[in-house]
Design an enzyme around this catalytic site. Structure first.
Site, mmCIF file in Angstrom:
data_model
loop_
_atom_site.group_PDB
_atom_site.id
_atom_site.type_symbol
_atom_site.label_atom_id
_atom_site.label_comp_id
_atom_site.label_asym_id
_atom_site.label_seq_id
_atom_site.Cartn_x
_atom_site.Cartn_y
_atom_site.Cartn_z
ATOM 1 N N SER A 13 0.834 -1.181 -0.028
ATOM 2 C CA SER A 13 0.081 0.027 0.024
ATOM 3 C C SER A 13 0.994 1.296 0.071
ATOM 4 O O SER A 13 0.440 2.372 -0.331
ATOM 5 C CB SER A 13 -0.779 -0.034 1.289
ATOM 6 O OG SER A 13 0.058 0.032 2.382
ATOM 7 N N TYR A 79 -7.255 -10.367 1.639
ATOM 8 C CA TYR A 79 -6.584 -10.822 0.354
ATOM 9 C C TYR A 79 -7.469 -12.038 -0.480
ATOM 10 O O TYR A 79 -7.208 -12.450 -1.477
ATOM 11 C CB TYR A 79 -5.167 -12.011 0.602
ATOM 12 C CG TYR A 79 -4.048 -11.141 1.263
ATOM 13 C CD1 TYR A 79 -4.308 -10.035 2.107
ATOM 14 C CD2 TYR A 79 -2.737 -11.395 0.790
ATOM 15 C CE1 TYR A 79 -3.256 -9.405 2.568
ATOM 16 C CE2 TYR A 79 -1.727 -10.608 1.144
ATOM 17 C CZ TYR A 79 -1.857 -9.696 2.150
ATOM 18 O OH TYR A 79 -0.829 -9.138 2.780
ATOM 19 N N HIS A 93 5.055 -11.946 3.262
ATOM 20 C CA HIS A 93 4.669 -10.793 4.250
ATOM 21 C C HIS A 93 5.640 -10.592 5.401
ATOM 22 O O HIS A 93 6.358 -11.646 5.688
ATOM 23 C CB HIS A 93 3.338 -10.934 4.868
ATOM 24 C CG HIS A 93 2.634 -9.699 5.383
ATOM 25 N ND1 HIS A 93 2.982 -9.085 6.401
ATOM 26 C CD2 HIS A 93 1.775 -9.017 4.800
ATOM 27 C CE1 HIS A 93 2.405 -8.026 6.632
ATOM 28 N NE2 HIS A 93 1.301 -7.673 5.492
ATOM 29 N N ASP A 208 -26.615 26.473 22.244
ATOM 30 C CA ASP A 208 -26.114 26.498 20.863
ATOM 31 C C ASP A 208 -27.111 27.470 20.463
ATOM 32 O O ASP A 208 -28.097 27.059 19.567
ATOM 33 C CB ASP A 208 -26.564 24.927 20.367
ATOM 34 C CG ASP A 208 -26.361 24.872 19.066
ATOM 35 O OD1 ASP A 208 -25.470 25.901 18.520
ATOM 36 O OD2 ASP A 208 -27.084 23.904 18.492
HETATM 37 C C1 SPV Z 1 -24.891 20.859 15.035
HETATM 38 O O1 SPV Z 1 -24.066 19.748 15.216
HETATM 39 O O2 SPV Z 1 -24.555 21.889 15.742
HETATM 40 C C2 SPV Z 1 -25.793 21.064 14.058
HETATM 41 C C3 SPV Z 1 -26.689 19.849 13.681
HETATM 42 O O3 SPV Z 1 -26.083 21.917 13.579
HETATM 43 S S1 SPV Z 1 -28.182 19.812 14.384
HETATM 44 O O4 SPV Z 1 -27.639 19.658 15.866
HETATM 45 O O5 SPV Z 1 -28.796 18.528 14.034
HETATM 46 O O6 SPV Z 1 -28.872 20.902 14.090
HETATM 47 MG MG MG Z 2 -25.109 23.663 14.703
#
Ligand code: SPV
Ligand code: MG
Length: 436
Positions: A13, A79, A93, A208
């Site tokens: 590889s 393989y 090998h 968030d």
């Molecule tokens: C995140 O991971 O922050 C996203 C995806 O925006 S979700 O949480 O599904 O909105």
């Molecule tokens: Mg997000």
């Protein structure tokens, strides 16, 4: 029978040839006519690292080495296919696969050789310090911004489906980078990393809601980049103000990020998985197209993906709205589309994919199957999906494990009972090897 007519098989590889390789080739060629099975790019990328030299170039190098009769593709780490086709008298090998990750591959080779009376010949593996240094420098090359950025595009050209795992720190980046499994003779790794706004915020104990500023998000990206080589797709939330987005997208491109996904929402962004339980507003098609066009115009390279994320299904605006937006966004400059849903049933995602693919066969399609998690990667690929993002799984698995340990210590007022839930001290001390 004359030894000269015997046949020998070896698998390769590597994209760096050193004395150890030429010496084992020389020994193998003495046993008979030598065929090399060259692992394809997809296989190399799925168990080691992205190949610096492509399959064709690696074949050319091997073909030019004295003693090699021919080079053929080997399409799995196993393989089996090539051995049953060629029935070589010998498989050669190094003895470095007697234990460790490749042991099941070796066991299978021995079983297949027994089927027709072939023989495994193992030569002592030669550790070559120079080679190991070269290998390290190849990895460093792969982490450089220009090389890393282009890798997502290369992967999309190489594989029907690319997978990305959430990473929000150096250590989670390393998990996404290094985790490998061997199943039915095939190796699997994640192809890329997803820098999620949800997980980056959660790791910092924040909601968030686009609260982390760009510098903070970039710090996370940089921390991940410092210890990994795989391409990064960043969650760009709404992209913010267009006037800011044009600067930020260029910073991401320059850093070596491969793609940004921005969603068509405005105002105070809330996580999509809340759906309509919280107030969320979708941007107009015109506004969002203008943001995409401005972002695209700001880019300097051809390998960066500006992916538009459609929230119509999340906000229950209907399939037609989602499709209208998808085509408009591609027209405006998006070179990828992410369609999101929070339903367990994948029906609406599948319908979108079919209707989108009926008119657009090439723009990469991205899904985040947090809710519709019963669908397999193969099923997504069959429906025209190109990127699957596992968006939050390291955060969601790490948090309960840590909480349980904290509770166990509190309950017992000592750490003994929690110890069996933890990695050993030796393991944690050696988890991250020194590489310099
Ligand atoms: C995140 O991971 O922050 C996203 C995806 O925006 S979700 O949480 O599904 O909105
Ligand atoms: Mg997000």
């Amino acid at each position: 029978m004359n030894d000269y007519k015997k046949t020998v098989y070896m698998c390769f590889s590597t994209d760096v040839i050193h004395g150890g390789h030429t010496s084992i080739i020389e020994k193998a060629a003495k046993l008979g006519e030598l065929t090399i099975g060259m692992l394809t790019d997809e296989v190399v990328a799925s168990y080691r690292r992205f190949p610096v030299l492509k399959y064709d170039e690696r074949v050319k190098i091997l073909q030019s080495i004295k003693g090699v009769s021919r080079v053929i593709p080997q399409r799995t780490l196993s393989y089996a296919e090539n051995l049953r086709m060629l029935k070589p008298d010998y498989v050669v090998h190094g003895d470095n696969w007697v234990t460790g990750f490749q042991k099941p591959i070796r066991d299978e080779v021995i079983e297949i050789l027994k089927e027709y009376g072939g023989q495994l010949v193992e030569f002592p593996y030669s550790h070559n310090e120079q080679y190991e240094r070269l290998e390290l420098s190849q990895r460093e090359q792969l982490s450089m911004p220009d090389v890393r950025r282009g890798r997502l595009k290369q992967l999309l050209e190489m594989k029907p489906l690319v997978t990305a795992l959430e990473a929000h720190s150096g250590i989670t980046g390393l998990i996404a980078e290094k985790t490998t499994v061997l199943k039915d003779g095939k190796t699997y790794q994640f192809d890329a990393m997803w820098c999620s706004s949800l997980c980056d915020s959660t790791a910092r104990g924040k909601p968030d809601i686009e609260l982390l500023d760009m510098s903070t998000r970039l710090r996370t990206v940089d921390e991940i980049m410092d210890v990994t080589t795989k391409p990064i797709i960043i969650d760009g939330d709404t992209g913010g103000l267009t006037e800011h987005f044009v600067y930020n997208i260029r910073t991401l491109e320059r850093m070596g990020v491969s793609a940004v996904i921005i969603e068509d929402k405005t105002g105070l962004k809330k996580n999509s998985l809340f759906g309509t339980e919280v107030e969320q507003t979708q941007d107009t098609i015109e506004n969002f197209c203008a943001k995409l066009a401005a972002g695209r115009a700001a880019l300097k390279t051809k390998d960066f993906f500006l992916i538009a994320r459609i929230e119509s299904l999340i906000l229950e605006k209907g399939m037609e709205d989602a499709l209208t937006r998808a085509f408009a966004y591609v027209n405006a400059g998006a070179n990828g589309i992410m369609i999101h849903s929070r339903k367990k049933d994948p029906a609406e995602i599948f319908e979108f994919c079919a209707k989108f693919r009926a008119k657009d066969s090439s723009t990469p399609l991205v899904v985040v199957p947090t809710s519709f998690n019963s669908v397999t990667e193969d099923e997504f690929a069959e429906r025209g999906v190109n990127i699957v993002i596992y968006a939050n799984h390291l955060t969601r698995s790490g948090f309960p494990a840590m909480k349980k340990v904290a509770e166990t210590i509190l309950k017992n007022r000592r750490a003994l009972e929690a110890d069996k839930m933890c990695m050993s001290i030796k393991e944690i001390l050696t988890l991250i090897p020194e590489e310099y």
